[in-house]
Structure formats: C-alpha cells, structure tokens
Design a protein around this motif. Structure first.
Motif, PDB file in Angstrom:
ATOM      1  N   HIS A  45      35.172  20.884  45.425  1.00  0.00           N
ATOM      2  CA  HIS A  45      34.847  20.798  44.000  1.00  0.00           C
ATOM      3  C   HIS A  45      34.426  19.353  43.735  1.00  0.00           C
ATOM      4  O   HIS A  45      34.453  18.514  44.656  1.00  0.00           O
ATOM      5  CB  HIS A  45      36.005  21.279  43.122  1.00  0.00           C
TER       6      HIS A  45
ATOM      7  N   LYS B 112      31.461  23.295  44.325  1.00  0.00           N
ATOM      8  CA  LYS B 112      32.031  24.337  43.459  1.00  0.00           C
ATOM      9  C   LYS B 112      32.152  23.879  42.006  1.00  0.00           C
ATOM     10  O   LYS B 112      32.489  22.746  41.736  1.00  0.00           O
ATOM     11  CB  LYS B 112      33.432  24.705  43.960  1.00  0.00           C
ATOM     12  N   ALA B 113      31.888  24.811  41.120  1.00  0.00           N
ATOM     13  CA  ALA B 113      32.068  24.615  39.671  1.00  0.00           C
ATOM     14  C   ALA B 113      31.707  25.942  39.020  1.00  0.00           C
ATOM     15  O   ALA B 113      31.548  26.956  39.711  1.00  0.00           O
ATOM     16  CB  ALA B 113      31.145  23.507  39.160  1.00  0.00           C
TER      17      ALA B 113
ATOM     18  N   THR C 110      28.134  26.811  40.714  1.00  0.00           N
ATOM     19  CA  THR C 110      28.244  26.363  42.114  1.00  0.00           C
ATOM     20  C   THR C 110      26.861  26.229  42.757  1.00  0.00           C
ATOM     21  O   THR C 110      26.011  27.104  42.622  1.00  0.00           O
ATOM     22  CB  THR C 110      29.110  27.363  42.904  1.00  0.00           C
TER      23      THR C 110
ATOM     24  N   ALA D 174      32.776  33.859  36.535  1.00  0.00           N
ATOM     25  CA  ALA D 174      33.419  33.912  35.219  1.00  0.00           C
ATOM     26  C   ALA D 174      34.477  32.824  35.172  1.00  0.00           C
ATOM     27  O   ALA D 174      35.071  32.477  36.202  1.00  0.00           O
ATOM     28  CB  ALA D 174      34.073  35.281  35.004  1.00  0.00           C
ATOM     29  N   PRO D 175      34.734  32.284  33.991  1.00  0.00           N
ATOM     30  CA  PRO D 175      35.698  31.171  33.902  1.00  0.00           C
ATOM     31  C   PRO D 175      37.117  31.576  34.296  1.00  0.00           C
ATOM     32  O   PRO D 175      37.958  30.709  34.505  1.00  0.00           O
ATOM     33  CB  PRO D 175      35.628  30.740  32.426  1.00  0.00           C
TER      34      PRO D 175
ATOM     35  N   LEU E   6      37.917  32.406  36.995  1.00  0.00           N
ATOM     36  CA  LEU E   6      38.086  31.890  38.358  1.00  0.00           C
ATOM     37  C   LEU E   6      38.731  30.507  38.368  1.00  0.00           C
ATOM     38  O   LEU E   6      39.163  30.035  39.429  1.00  0.00           O
ATOM     39  CB  LEU E   6      36.722  31.803  39.057  1.00  0.00           C
ATOM     40  N   ALA E   7      38.783  29.873  37.217  1.00  0.00           N
ATOM     41  CA  ALA E   7      39.406  28.540  37.146  1.00  0.00           C
ATOM     42  C   ALA E   7      40.910  28.732  37.144  1.00  0.00           C
ATOM     43  O   ALA E   7      41.579  28.591  36.119  1.00  0.00           O
ATOM     44  CB  ALA E   7      38.923  27.806  35.895  1.00  0.00           C
TER      45      ALA E   7
ATOM     46  N   ALA F 237      44.543  28.295  39.867  1.00  0.00           N
ATOM     47  CA  ALA F 237      45.014  27.658  41.101  1.00  0.00           C
ATOM     48  C   ALA F 237      44.963  28.618  42.284  1.00  0.00           C
ATOM     49  O   ALA F 237      45.462  29.743  42.201  1.00  0.00           O
ATOM     50  CB  ALA F 237      46.440  27.146  40.900  1.00  0.00           C
ATOM     51  N   GLY F 238      44.347  28.187  43.354  1.00  0.00           N
ATOM     52  CA  GLY F 238      44.272  28.994  44.567  1.00  0.00           C
ATOM     53  C   GLY F 238      42.967  29.760  44.705  1.00  0.00           C
ATOM     54  O   GLY F 238      42.671  30.322  45.765  1.00  0.00           O
ATOM     55  N   SER F 239      42.182  29.757  43.648  1.00  0.00           N
ATOM     56  CA  SER F 239      40.920  30.493  43.657  1.00  0.00           C
ATOM     57  C   SER F 239      39.963  29.974  44.752  1.00  0.00           C
ATOM     58  O   SER F 239      39.285  30.741  45.445  1.00  0.00           O
ATOM     59  CB  SER F 239      40.311  30.356  42.257  1.00  0.00           C
ATOM     60  N   GLY F 240      39.962  28.653  44.932  1.00  0.00           N
ATOM     61  CA  GLY F 240      39.107  28.065  45.959  1.00  0.00           C
ATOM     62  C   GLY F 240      39.567  28.440  47.372  1.00  0.00           C
ATOM     63  O   GLY F 240      38.742  28.546  48.290  1.00  0.00           O
ATOM     64  N   ASP F 241      40.859  28.645  47.544  1.00  0.00           N
ATOM     65  CA  ASP F 241      41.366  29.051  48.860  1.00  0.00           C
ATOM     66  C   ASP F 241      40.865  30.457  49.197  1.00  0.00           C
ATOM     67  O   ASP F 241      40.549  30.768  50.354  1.00  0.00           O
ATOM     68  CB  ASP F 241      42.903  29.025  48.855  1.00  0.00           C
TER      69      ASP F 241
ATOM     70  N   HIS G 110      32.847  35.989  45.509  1.00  0.00           N
ATOM     71  CA  HIS G 110      33.963  35.330  44.826  1.00  0.00           C
ATOM     72  C   HIS G 110      33.717  35.347  43.309  1.00  0.00           C
ATOM     73  O   HIS G 110      34.622  35.665  42.525  1.00  0.00           O
ATOM     74  CB  HIS G 110      34.063  33.899  45.365  1.00  0.00           C
TER      75      HIS G 110
HETATM   76  N1  LIG Z   1      34.562  27.824  34.606  1.00  0.00           N
HETATM   77  C1  LIG Z   1      34.348  28.413  35.777  1.00  0.00           C
HETATM   78  N2  LIG Z   1      33.477  29.431  35.868  1.00  0.00           N
HETATM   79  C2  LIG Z   1      33.247  30.040  37.054  1.00  0.00           C
HETATM   80  N3  LIG Z   1      33.853  29.692  38.214  1.00  0.00           N
HETATM   81  C3  LIG Z   1      34.724  28.689  38.187  1.00  0.00           C
HETATM   82  C4  LIG Z   1      35.016  27.992  36.980  1.00  0.00           C
HETATM   83  N4  LIG Z   1      35.919  27.039  37.270  1.00  0.00           N
HETATM   84  C5  LIG Z   1      36.180  27.124  38.593  1.00  0.00           C
HETATM   85  N5  LIG Z   1      35.472  28.116  39.145  1.00  0.00           N
HETATM   86  C6  LIG Z   1      35.483  28.507  40.569  1.00  0.00           C
HETATM   87  O1  LIG Z   1      36.838  28.665  40.971  1.00  0.00           O
HETATM   88  C7  LIG Z   1      37.069  28.057  42.239  1.00  0.00           C
HETATM   89  C8  LIG Z   1      38.100  26.962  42.086  1.00  0.00           C
HETATM   90  O2  LIG Z   1      38.285  26.347  43.305  1.00  0.00           O
HETATM   91  P1  LIG Z   1      39.176  25.014  43.472  1.00  0.00           P
HETATM   92  O3  LIG Z   1      38.810  24.038  42.411  1.00  0.00           O
HETATM   93  O4  LIG Z   1      39.084  24.596  44.877  1.00  0.00           O
HETATM   94  O5  LIG Z   1      40.625  25.562  43.126  1.00  0.00           O
HETATM   95  P2  LIG Z   1      41.934  25.589  44.023  1.00  0.00           P
HETATM   96  O6  LIG Z   1      41.986  24.249  44.713  1.00  0.00           O
HETATM   97  O7  LIG Z   1      43.043  25.751  43.049  1.00  0.00           O
HETATM   98  O8  LIG Z   1      41.817  26.722  44.963  1.00  0.00           O
HETATM   99  C9  LIG Z   1      35.708  27.563  42.703  1.00  0.00           C
HETATM  100  O9  LIG Z   1      35.093  28.529  43.526  1.00  0.00           O
HETATM  101  C10 LIG Z   1      34.900  27.408  41.416  1.00  0.00           C
HETATM  102  O10 LIG Z   1      33.520  27.592  41.629  1.00  0.00           O
END
Ligand SMILES: Nc1ncnc2c1ncn2[C@@H]1O[C@H](COP(=O)(O)OP(=O)(O)O)[C@@H](O)[C@H]1O
Ligand SMILES: NC(=O)C1=CN([C@@H]2O[C@H](COP(=O)(O)OP(=O)(O)OC[C@H]3O[C@@H](n4cnc5c(N)ncnc54)[C@H](OP(=O)(O)O)[C@@H]3O)[C@@H](O)[C@H]2O)[C@@H](O)CC1
Ligand SMILES: [K+]
Length: 475
Positions: free
Chosen positions: A358, A391-392, A395, A411-412, A414-415, A417-421, A448
C-alpha cells in the motif's frame, strides 16, 4: 459508438491524447469533425441517461468549450430548451467555428439553472484551478440541476493524476472523448465522474500499455488435474500470536491452488495446527528448512511477508524465497526488510515476483518518488524487475515492461485489517495455477475487489476467502 466493457480500455495522458488527435488531424480529419463527433456522442449519451426538458451549457475558452457549443446546438435540435453560459469568447479555431454554428443566446455565469447542467469549461487542457466565479457558477448550476454531465472530464479535475484543483461537483455522467484518462480511474477525481461513457471520436488504434483492469477468465483445472498439477503454494508465517495474516493468505490461496502449505517456526506449530484444516503445516525455522521444503514440495508459488516479522528468521526466509526463483508474492514485513533499498531487492529478484505494497509500504521501500500513482508503480516495477501492485481504492498494477492496469472493481468494505493478506494469497494461488506474474496480479486484484463488492457492509478479512467460490463461479 461506445466501447463495450469487455474490451480493455486504453487510458491516455493529456499529452498522449493531444498526440493522437494531432495524428488524425494530420491524416486529414478536421478538428471540427472530431468536435462534432464528441458532441453527437454526448447528446446520445445524455438522451439515453436522462432526457432533459431544459439545459444550461457552460462553455470554457478551449476545445472543451467548443464541444459544449456542439452539444448545445444538437440538444436544441432534439427539442431541448438550451441556454449557453460563458465567461468569454472561444480562443481556438475549432471552438470558434463550433460557437459560430450556435445561433442561440450566450449568457454569463449568472445564468438561471435548468434540468440539465453540461460542464464544458475545461478538459485535458486544464492547467490550474478554476477562476472563483467559474467554480462557483459550476457548483451552483450543477447542484440545482436534476442531471449534471461533464464533457471529457469534470472541470477542475487534473487529467493525468486525478487530483482536484479546487472544489469540483460530483457529476452524474461523464462522457470521455476518444479514451479514458487517468482522472476517470484515479481518486479523488474518479468519484466526481459518476457514470463514465467512453465515446469513440475516430482516433484509430490507441496505445494500450495502460488500460483499466478487466474481469479475468475463470481459471479452470484440466479434467485430469490432481492437486499438485493445480499447483502448490507455500506461505511463510511468523511466530506465536502473529499467525493470522499468513493463515488468511493460505486460506485464500487454497481456493485457487491444489494444495497449500503454511511454513511456521517450531514454536508456532501448535497454534497453527489448532487453527487450520485443509492447508498443510510444516515447521520452517530457517533458510535451510525452506530450501528443503521447496525441493520436496516443488511449489509453484510462495508468499512471504504477511505476519512474517522483522527478525533474523524473517530476513533469511525472504532472501531464501527470492533465491529459489519460485514465483513469489512479497507483502507486509518483506518491505521493511528492503526498506529504502530497492536496488538490493532488484539484485535479489531471480524469478517472477509480485510486490503488493500500500502507499505507506511503497514509501518505506522506494522512498519519496515523483509522479502520479501510475508513474510511481511503473518506475518501481522497472527498478526492481517485479510486478508492482500499488494498493488503494484505485489499485495500480505495473509490469517491468511498462504495462499498467488500473483497477476500479472494488468497494471500500475492503478497507479492513487483513484484507491485503487475502489479496497476497489470491495472487499466489493464481501464480500456482500457471499464470504469469502480471496476469496473476491483475486477475487477483480484480477477484479481491469482487469480494469487496460481494461481501458489502461489515465484511471482514476472515469472511473473504469463503466468498471466493461464488466469485470464481461468476467469472
Ligand atoms: N477504499 C477502498 N476501496 C477499495 N479497496 C480498498 C479500499 N481501501 C483498501 N482497499 C483494498 O484493501 C486492501 C488492503 O490491504 P492492506 O492495506 O495491505 O491491509 P492489511 O495490511 O490490513 O491486510 C488492498 O487490496 C486495497 O486495495
Ligand atoms: N483529444 C481529442 O482527441 C479530442 C479532444 N476534444 C476536446 O478538447 C479538449 C481539450 O481541449 P484544449 O486543449 O483546448 O483544452 P481545454 O480543456 O478546453 O482548456 C484549454 C483552455 O483553457 C485555458 N485554461 C486552462 N486552465 C484554465 C483555468 N484554470 N482557468 C482559466 N483558463 C484555463 C487554457 O488557456 P491557458 O492555460 O493557455 O491560459 C486554454 O485556453 C478535450 O478535453 C476535449 O473536450 C474533442 O473536441 C475532440 C477530440
Ligand atoms: K468539462
């Protein structure tokens, strides 16, 4: 004509748009013809979206304003009561010609509102924030209209990076001329665009090194597949009490690969055994143990970083993973290992590698880099020889050869904890299935994002992997 959502849609910078336009003009198409096509496509899109009874068209000084005069004329011909408002006369030849063909009145920015507000103030030629009276008039007239439509871009949105150069209203519809621009996909501008229609104005073949990210095809196993031909993923986990991230990756990977092994230090075996069923578990205390596991299990993908830690074991396993040449996803703590030294990472890259930082992790690894998210991801990929997934909400996925995809299917929710894992595990599962690293990263980011769309409000990372079968079945 609009492009269908099944085609990868090119994303062009303002300079690339100008070059494409100049090429067709040099080949014999007058600029006014392009403007007429842009205007006709816009009117068709408006009538399909929400036919208005009245319209006010705000026209700026450049060709975006010229498009506005064409739209005004064609809407009036369709029976709409149209008024044009401007702060001054057009300054380019085609815009002057378009304005001359408009035979209605031209008002100033104190115009009364209408059912439809058309923003034809500025497009790709915006160079600075709008003058305050123009910004105020746009906000007032767009706010009062039932439908607001932006021509090419919402005025005030910077075409190349999606920044907002001042207050920009949220439009209902944006008609992008010739191709998408980064501002249609990158936040915060993207959220001001509303529905986006790409109008073909006849620019011919366009550079497709940067496109939006498409729904991937379903990765179907062969009829005679067995679990190891579907691919084996090894996820490297951390110490006691830190295993959640790696388990999230492992569970996600298992929906795509045939087998997954979680490698943890001896002290964490009992914890993980109590938490896992289908993923296998192995003790991996050091680089030698990892090398032995790789040679025995012949994995087709590795994940190193989620919850791995920053101690000596973590460092040895990250270096060992890279040295193995097995396709590898690096996430989380792996960026701390190479913090501020992307050159060292570049030297260590042997096989296909996908980095999934990220913004914070990106800055930790690569430092402060100039340019927009596309430029920075592209530079980082070229520098390291790895695919970079920045990532954001928007992305950006970049390959070392310069290809870029921008993902907006998300979609938001996804924000969390653990979503990136979970994302790291999905990409590893796709790598194990045989996709190349750029394809796996693009498909993984789309899938994802789909979990976020499907999961909706209240989604947690623990719940995400269970949504994968339905997401895959819908491909
Ligand atoms: N507002 C958002 N809309 C869509 N996807 C999001 C949004 N915020 C975060 N994400 C996605 O969620 C995931 C978050 O990953 P990360 O920041 O590494 O979280 P973590 O470290 O808790 O696993 C990423 O894939 C990112 O693209
Ligand atoms: N490419 C294609 O294929 C096609 C493109 N088409 C259309 O052309 C559009 C691009 O046109 P464009 O280059 O004339 O730029 P545009 O956005 O109208 O503005 C430039 C003018 O605004 C001025 N200006 C800038 N910022 C300002 C500010 N804040 N406040 C005040 N002034 C400001 C700037 O002046 P300057 O900066 O020099 O002072 C200049 O006069 C594109 O978006 C699309 O709609 C279609 O017609 C068909 C196919
Ligand atoms: K505009």
């Amino acid at each position: 004509m609009t492009l269908t959502s099944c085609d990868p849609r090119p994303v062009l910078t303002a300079a690339e748009m100008r070059a494409a336009e100049a090429r067709v003009i040099a080949a014999g198409t007058p600029a006014l013809d392009l403007m007429e096509r842009a205007g006709a496509a816009t009117v068709a899109a408006i009538l399909a979206f929400d036919p208005p009874s009245s319209a006010v068209v705000l026209c700026g000084p450049g060709n975006n304003g010229g498009d506005g005069y064409v739209v005004a004329r064609l809407l009036a011909a369709a029976g709409v009561a149209v008024r044009v408002a401007t702060s001054g006369p057009p300054r380019s030849d085609p815009a002057r010609a378009a304005a001359a063909a408009w035979d209605g009145a031209v008002e100033y920015f104190d115009a009364e509102p209408a059912t439809l507000c058309v923003d034809a103030l500025y497009g790709t030629g915006l160079t600075r924030a709008l003058p305050a009276p123009e910004a105020a008039a746009l906000a007032r007239l767009a706010g009062a209209a039932r439908t607001s439509v932006a021509l090419d871009l919402p005025s005030g949105a910077a075409s190349d990076d999606g920044a907002l150069l001042g207050e920009v209203p949220a439009f209902d519809l944006t008609v992008a001329f010739g191709a998408l621009k980064p501002a249609h996909l990158l936040e915060p501008a993207r959220s001001r665009c509303g529905r986006i229609v790409v109008a073909d104005v006849g620019l011919g073949p366009l550079d497709t090194s940067c496109t939006d990210n498409l729904r991937p095809p379903l990765p179907t196993p062969a009829a005679d597949a067995h679990k190891y031909t579907r691919g084996h993923v090894i996820v490297l986990g951390g110490g006691v009490g830190r295993g959640g991230a790696a388990r999230l990756s492992a569970q996600a990977a298992l929906h795509l690969a045939g087998a997954v092994t979680l490698g943890v230090p001896g002290a964490a075996v009992i914890e993980n055994a109590a938490r896992l069923d289908s993923p296998m578990l192995r003790r991996v205390d050091d680089a030698e143990a990892l090398a032995a596991l790789i040679s025995a299990a012949r994995p087709r993908a590795l994940v190193a970083g989620p919850g791995l830690g920053t101690h000596a074991r973590a460092a040895a396993l990250i270096d060992g993973s890279l040295a193995s040449g097995v396709p590898l996803v690096l996430d989380g703590d792996a960026f701390t290992h190479f913090a501020g030294d992307p050159g060292r990472l570049a030297k260590a890259v042997r096989g296909p590698v996908v980095l999934t930082p990220h913004e914070g992790e990106f800055a930790r690894l690569f430092g402060d880099r100039p340019g927009n998210r596309i430029d920075r991801a592209r530079t980082a990929a070229a520098l390291t020889g790895a695919v970079v997934v920045l990532k954001a909400a928007d992305t950006v996925i970049a390959a070392p050869d310069g290809r870029v995809r921008i993902n907006t299917h998300a979609a938001p929710w996804l924000a969390t904890a653990g979503s990136g894992d979970v994302l790291a595990g999905i990409i590893a599962g796709l790598l194990a299935g045989g996709r190349d690293s750029f394809d796996a990263a693009c498909a993984g980011v789309w899938l994802h994002g789909d979990l976020g769309v499907r999961g909706g409000p209240g989604l947690t990372a623990d719940a995400m992997h269970a949504l994968l079968p339905a997401a895959l079945a819908a491909l």
